[in-house]
Design a protein around this motif. Structure first.
Motif, PDB file in Angstrom:
ATOM      1  N   LEU A  10     -70.496  89.656  59.228  1.00 52.51           N
ATOM      2  CA  LEU A  10     -70.701  88.652  58.185  1.00 52.51           C
ATOM      3  C   LEU A  10     -69.960  89.029  56.906  1.00 52.51           C
ATOM      4  N   GLN A  11     -70.000  90.316  56.577  1.00 57.75           N
ATOM      5  CA  GLN A  11     -69.320  90.779  55.365  1.00 57.75           C
ATOM      6  C   GLN A  11     -67.821  90.519  55.443  1.00 57.75           C
ATOM      7  N   PHE A  12     -67.213  90.861  56.572  1.00 57.97           N
ATOM      8  CA  PHE A  12     -65.768  90.645  56.697  1.00 57.97           C
ATOM      9  C   PHE A  12     -65.457  89.153  56.754  1.00 57.97           C
ATOM     10  N   ALA A  13     -66.348  88.378  57.393  1.00 59.87           N
ATOM     11  CA  ALA A  13     -66.116  86.933  57.486  1.00 59.87           C
ATOM     12  C   ALA A  13     -66.130  86.289  56.101  1.00 59.87           C
ATOM     13  N   ILE A  14     -67.075  86.678  55.258  1.00 56.41           N
ATOM     14  CA  ILE A  14     -67.139  86.114  53.900  1.00 56.41           C
ATOM     15  C   ILE A  14     -65.910  86.532  53.100  1.00 56.41           C
ATOM     16  N   ALA A  15     -65.538  87.812  53.223  1.00 56.80           N
ATOM     17  CA  ALA A  15     -64.371  88.301  52.482  1.00 56.80           C
ATOM     18  C   ALA A  15     -63.099  87.583  52.904  1.00 56.80           C
ATOM     19  N   MET A  76     -62.696  98.134  53.899  1.00 48.07           N
ATOM     20  CA  MET A  76     -63.723  97.792  54.893  1.00 48.07           C
ATOM     21  C   MET A  76     -63.358  98.316  56.277  1.00 48.07           C
ATOM     22  N   PHE A  77     -62.045  98.457  56.555  1.00 45.98           N
ATOM     23  CA  PHE A  77     -61.670  99.053  57.842  1.00 45.98           C
ATOM     24  C   PHE A  77     -62.224 100.472  57.960  1.00 45.98           C
ATOM     25  N   GLY A  78     -62.383 101.151  56.809  1.00 42.83           N
ATOM     26  CA  GLY A  78     -62.932 102.503  56.842  1.00 42.83           C
ATOM     27  C   GLY A  78     -64.439 102.540  56.739  1.00 42.83           C
ATOM     28  N   THR A  79     -65.002 101.690  55.855  1.00 40.70           N
ATOM     29  CA  THR A  79     -66.452 101.756  55.646  1.00 40.70           C
ATOM     30  C   THR A  79     -67.233 101.085  56.766  1.00 40.70           C
ATOM     31  N   ASN A  80     -66.757  99.956  57.252  1.00 38.28           N
ATOM     32  CA  ASN A  80     -67.533  99.187  58.240  1.00 38.28           C
ATOM     33  C   ASN A  80     -66.937  99.197  59.652  1.00 38.28           C
ATOM     34  N   PHE A  81     -65.633  99.423  59.757  1.00 39.88           N
ATOM     35  CA  PHE A  81     -65.002  99.366  61.082  1.00 39.88           C
ATOM     36  C   PHE A  81     -64.152 100.620  61.321  1.00 39.88           C
ATOM     37  N   SER A  82     -64.752 101.768  61.081  1.00 44.49           N
ATOM     38  CA  SER A  82     -64.001 103.027  61.216  1.00 44.49           C
ATOM     39  C   SER A  82     -63.607 103.295  62.672  1.00 44.49           C
ATOM     40  N   ALA A 414     -75.422  98.583  55.547  1.00 46.64           N
ATOM     41  CA  ALA A 414     -74.606  97.406  55.855  1.00 46.64           C
ATOM     42  C   ALA A 414     -75.114  96.175  55.113  1.00 46.64           C
ATOM     43  N   LEU A 415     -76.425  96.020  55.040  1.00 48.35           N
ATOM     44  CA  LEU A 415     -77.004  94.875  54.338  1.00 48.35           C
ATOM     45  C   LEU A 415     -76.726  94.956  52.842  1.00 48.35           C
ATOM     46  N   LEU A 416     -76.773  96.168  52.288  1.00 47.85           N
ATOM     47  CA  LEU A 416     -76.505  96.356  50.863  1.00 47.85           C
ATOM     48  C   LEU A 416     -75.057  95.978  50.518  1.00 47.85           C
ATOM     49  N   THR A 417     -74.107  96.438  51.320  1.00 46.41           N
ATOM     50  CA  THR A 417     -72.705  96.104  51.039  1.00 46.41           C
ATOM     51  C   THR A 417     -72.427  94.629  51.324  1.00 46.41           C
TER      52      THR A 417
END
Length: 463
Positions: A10-15, A76-82, A414-417
């Motif tokens: 969801l985070q990447f989709a919104i971004a 985000m590639f590092g924080t969420n999709f490492s 994940a929810l916080l970010t």
């Protein structure tokens, strides 16, 4: 609480939903900057100077916002999709680096000349600067789409082991960069960006013409926009049809989701119009809960390239879980429906122009103003079809999205970010819209002043 995988998606989709607006604005507006600048230098006419100045300001604001919203996505590639970065780093790292060092800096340097160099460089060099700004914007799209198209149809790689982890290693850069999806995606996205900006140009021009019918600059912009809209949207319909056939060949599961085909069948119909017969059909569209106007056998015909009895594989017969069908199905229909409206709007405008009453047609001016944002709606929904339709894969057939998320990321983080990124990106979008509104209001004031100065003594302008 939602899990880390869903929150990251969801985070990447919104971004990306907000970032792609600015990216497509740059890509679509760049050819207009070249045209207005070249015409200004060539003819010296004030109408082209006005249009060049106005749209360069809009381009600059979009460029800044595109940069601000684009940089966090690489993090985000590092924080969420490492895990995705670990597996595919060798394939995606090079193109993303080229995008930043080659395209971004080229565009940024010459945009500075375009903004502040009109009286400091020769006319030819100034026009050349507009060309390099456009080249930078299009090169940026080139490298981004190299990465994304490879994720749709990966080629030129082998699976290897590094540190106990399976990764993909590039074996043929040309095959990887110019994979089967790339030419289709590049042409379709560039055309979509041009259509989106053309609708914006037409809508803004219609607004000014509505208030100042004799504005030479904005009548010029409107005439140019309606012709471009007809040509580009008609091309997009034809290209989209062929593109859909390519998707059917390379990603049949996505194609089945686009048409909500659950059962394998021969002579599959194409639903031109699909209306839910109950509320459940919105989230679970199926043939038995939709009122449809369909063309018999057309899906089979399109998917096979000419055989109306060809077999179309349904979602129930794929080995892996289906993508979220409702998002793909409805997004596809919004995109296609708007695409046909753009063709109609372009044809209407060209016909009115041929009759000589384009600026005096209140209905057309209103339609153009209301349609100004719809190109971006079609572009974003088309992007949803591409990205959501690929699920459950982040790299088709190689890595699932759930396996690409950072292993150490917990749901709370994940929810916080997700919350922070959502608020920040929505705020930036709001700032962009506020600044654009200020630019339009200022231009409206200038247009009124010019109109009043051009009137004979004793004549009061209408407001």
């Amino acid at each position: 609480m939602i899990d880390a995988v869903l929150a990251s998606r969801l985070q990447f989709a919104i971004a990306i939903t907000i970032h792609i607006l600015f990216a497509s604005l740059s890509v679509g507006l760049a050819p207009y900057l070249v045209y207005f600048t070249v015409q200004e230098v060539r003819t010296g006419e004030g109408r082209y100077r006005k249009l060049r100045e106005f749209w360069t300001r809009i381009f600059a604001v979009g460029f800044v916002m595109g940069t601000v919203t684009g940089i966090p996505m690489s993090f985000m590639f590092g924080t969420n999709f490492s895990q995705f970065s670990t597996v595919a780093g060798e394939l995606i790292g090079g193109p993303l680096s080229f995008e930043a060092k080659m395209a971004f800096f080229l565009e940024a340097i010459f945009l500075g000349i375009l903004l502040f160099g009109r009286d400091r460089v020769s006319g030819r060099f100034y026009a050349l600067s507009a060309f390099f700004v456009a080249l930078g914007a299009w090169l940026s799209a080139f490298w981004i789409l190299v990465v994304n198209s490879w994720m749709q149809t990966p080629r030129g790689y082998e699976v290897a082991t590094s540190g106990g982890t399976e990764i993909v290693r590039m074996t043929d850069p040309l095959a990887a960069f110019f994979n089967p999806r790339f030419p289709w995606m590049f042409v379709h996205m560039q055309s979509a960006a041009i259509i989106s900006v053309t609708l914006l140009v037409a809508g803004v021009a219609a607004y000014f013409v509505w208030h100042e019918r004799d504005s030479e600059a904005w009548n010029t912009a409107l005439r140019v926009a309606v012709v471009v809209l007809l040509l580009a949207s008609a091309f997009q319909v034809v290209h989209g049809d062929a593109y859909g056939r390519h998707v059917a060949e390379t990603q049949p599961q996505k194609f089945a989701a686009m048409e909500a085909h659950y059962d394998t069948e021969r002579g599959a119909d194409l639903h031109v119009i699909a209306i839910p017969t109950d509320l459940d059909a919105i989230t679970d569209p199926r043939a038995d809960n939709l009122y449809t106007i369909s063309v018999p056998d057309l899906t089979s015909f399109l998917a096979s390239g000419g055989d109306p009895t060809a077999e179309v594989t349904g979602l129930n017969d794929f080995e892996y879980e289906s993508p979220p069908v409702a998002i793909v199905f409805w997004s596809f229909r919004i995109m296609v429906g708007l695409g046909f409206w753009f063709v109609l709007l372009g044809a209407w405008g060209v016909y009115a122009q041929w009759r000589g009453d384009l600026r005096d047609s209140p209905r057309y001016l209103v339609a153009a103003m209301l349609s100004a944002p719809l190109g971006f709606v079609a572009l974003v929904t088309g992007w949803y079809v591409t990205e959501v339709g690929r699920q459950p894969w982040i790299i088709q057939g190689v890595l699932k999205t759930s396996d690409g998320v950072s292993p150490a990321l917990n749901p709370a983080e994940a929810l916080l970010t997700l919350g922070g990124v959502s608020l920040a990106y929505l705020f930036l979008l709001g700032v962009f819209l506020y600044v654009v509104r200020r630019i339009i209001v200022a231009e409206r004031g200038e247009t009124v002043d010019e109109n009043e100065r051009s009137l004979p003594d004793g004549v009061i302008a209408d407001d």
